[in-house]
Design an enzyme around this catalytic site. Structure first.
Site, PDB file in Angstrom:
ATOM      1  CD  GLU A 280       7.735 -49.169 -14.230  1.00 19.71           C
ATOM      2  OE1 GLU A 280       7.338 -49.851 -15.102  1.00 19.71           O
ATOM      3  OE2 GLU A 280       9.076 -49.247 -13.892  1.00 19.71           O
ATOM      4  CE  LYS A 340       8.003 -48.955 -20.205  1.00 23.50           C
ATOM      5  NZ  LYS A 340       8.361 -50.145 -19.344  1.00 23.50           N
ATOM      6  CB  CYS A 397      10.792 -48.717 -16.626  1.00 29.14           C
ATOM      7  SG  CYS A 397      11.770 -50.103 -15.943  1.00 29.14           S
TER       8      CYS A 397
END
Length: 537
Positions: A280, A340, A397
């Site tokens: 990321e 995301k 994440c």
């Protein structure tokens, strides 16, 4: 009965002491310490500390346990922001444990539980996990960090994730802890010492708890490749300094990952890799809008003769930003992407910004709120070597903590998992290793080989049975090369979807309802029996 007697409930000071010790013990079960048996001790201490009557007292005991657990467990939030946000997050999560304490004071009034310590242990475990499940869903989409299951990556119980995900693992941890409390309470009962009835009172629940912990060793975890193997290189580029200034120098992080990509050629020949994985924010500049960045990434991809999965940020004209994973094909550019789906509240977007600014100006660190993506986390990789398209399951994440997002990707065909993360803001805290434990549990629950790749570490290659095959150190530049088994079969946990969580929540609500009904009847019947909490197991 005297509240301080070993026969009855503990005294009020002892209840609070048990809650404090239990929360601290539970935190020690998680990485970095990783003393996973202490999770049972922590639950046992809470079970024992909640044996006094009264929902208000139960709320206080649960709150103390929750603060003792979450304040140290989420210390990384203090490092990344400041004291107020860390304390606020810890208090919010601790309030769920406080609600558990109050709910247990009502649920254990169910008359059927009276005199049945084993049933009490089961009921408490269900209520514990029901509340734990609730905090993974609300508020703002929930916050699953600190689930009991995530302490068990190195425990036999972690293997149970293959059957029922973290809901089942947490349930087994909570039940083993409750049974441990029942066993200890039986040992200290004076009448057991006098009559010699220790064996059935203490040994049986202890033996059942031990059997629960050992039983998942029988779960058949398969690590074989079902559809070939995927040759991957993972690049941990590192940053100039830990903490808030990690991305202060524009293009530094990008250059580190470009250099790390070329460094893979120390281990492989050009064309040997099917894909190179960046973390990321591996590029702190968007290659889709910066031609020089695009050229640099394309040059690196051409040099290793492999596509690169690039972590970056997108800024659409309509406003906001996306946290994206871009599949960059040499000579072609971006051929697929994932945005995301679950941005982190207060980290990537700020709910209630104007209100929260009163308490902390840290909200203004997030200048542009992140927009949630709408597509399932699958990126299609065209592999010339395999002669087909390989679906990569991608989560970014904190998304690894949400089982639904990962299960959706596997349901959609993902044959391996990639967890791209940026841990630079959390320094040398345990945040990264806590996240790695989640990735290991995800590998087991989905039966997929998994790569966690971080800007600064800890990065790791994980087998489908959760075994950590390779890992890196924090704040070092490093690369990993691995052949990942591609798997297509679905585990029972993936097939079950969100049903385990829903069933536990319904059972927890049923227990609470049964306790409330019994309490109402007691008020109408002067001779009603004492609640189950006053019965020494």
């Amino acid at each position: 009965m005297d509240g301080g007697s070993p026969v009855g409930p503990p005294s009020r000071p002892l209840s609070l002491l048990l809650a404090l010790a239990g929360g601290l013990a539970t935190d020690a079960a998680f990485p970095d310490r990783g003393w996973w048996p202490l999770a049972f001790v922590g639950v046992a201490a809470l079970f024992w500390g909640l044996r006094r009557d009264g929902a208000r007292w139960g709320f206080l005991v649960g709150l103390v346990w929750g603060l003792a657990f979450f304040l140290p467990h989420l210390w990384w939030a203090n490092y990344a922001t400041e004291t107020v946000p860390w304390v606020a997050l810890s208090v919010m999560e601790a309030c769920f444990v406080a609600v558990l304490g109050a709910a247990w004071a009502w649920a254990r009034r169910w008359s059927w539980l009276a005199g049945r310590p084993g049933a009490q242990a089961v009921a408490f475990a269900l209520l514990f996990v029901g509340v734990e499940q609730a905090r993974t869903e609300v508020p703002f989409g929930g916050f699953p960090w600190g689930r009991l299951a995530f302490s068990q990556a190195d425990s036999p119980l972690g293997r149970a994730a293959w059957l029922g995900g973290e809901v089942l693992v947490s349930l087994l941890v909570a039940l083993a802890g409750s049974l441990l409390a029942v066993a200890v309470l039986a040992l200290v009962r004076r009448r057991d010492v006098v009559t010699g009835a220790v064996v059935p009172g203490a040994v049986v629940p202890a033996a059942v708890a031990g059997a629960l912990v050992a039983a998942p060793l029988l779960v058949p975890l398969d690590t074989r490749a079902e559809a070939g193997t995927l040759a991957v290189g993972a690049v941990q580029g590192n940053v100039g300094e830990p903490g808030l200034g990690s991305f202060a120098n524009r293009a530094e992080v990008l250059n580190n990952h470009l250099q790390g990509t070329v460094a893979l050629l120390d281990q492989v020949e050009p064309g040997d890799l099917d894909v190179v994985l960046w973390p990321e924010n591996g590029s702190d500049l968007d290659p889709q809008t910066a031609p020089d960045v695009a050229r640099a990434i394309d040059d690196a991809a051409r040099e290793v003769e492999a596509p690169i999965l690039v972590g970056a940020q997108e800024y659409p004209e309509t406003g906001g930003r996306y946290n994206v994973s871009l599949l960059w094909e040499p000579g072609a550019g971006v051929v697929d992407r994932y945005a995301k789906q679950h941005p982190a509240p207060f980290g990537e977007y700020i709910p209630l910004r104007s209100l929260l600014r009163i308490f902390s100006d840290q909200v203004d660190r997030v200048t542009i709120d992140m927009i949630p993506g709408t597509e399932t986390g699958v990126v299609d990789l065209a592999s010339e070597r395999l002669g087909r398209t390989v679906p990569l399951g991608v989560v970014i994440c904190f998304e690894v903590a949400y089982d639904g997002l990962v299960n959706d990707a596997v349901d959609a065909g993902a044959e391996v998992l990639v967890v791209q993360t940026n841990n630079a803001s959390f320094g040398y805290t345990a945040e990264s290793t806590q996240q790695l434990a989640m990735s290991r549990l995800r590998a087991v629950s989905t039966g997929r080989a998994t790569v966690q790749v971080s800007t600064v570490g800890v990065s790791g290659v994980i087998a489908p049975d959760g075994e950590l095959l390779q890992s890196t150190d924090l704040f070092t530049a490093d690369q990993m090369v691995a052949d990942l088994p591609l798997r297509t079969s679905l585990t029972p946990a993936v097939r079950a979807g969100d049903w385990p969580g829903r069933v536990v929540e319904l059972l927890a609500l049923g227990l609470l309802a049964a306790g409330v009904v019994t309490a109402v009847r007691e008020r109408r019947t002067p001779t009603a029996a004492a609640p189950a909490g006053d019965e020494a197991p």
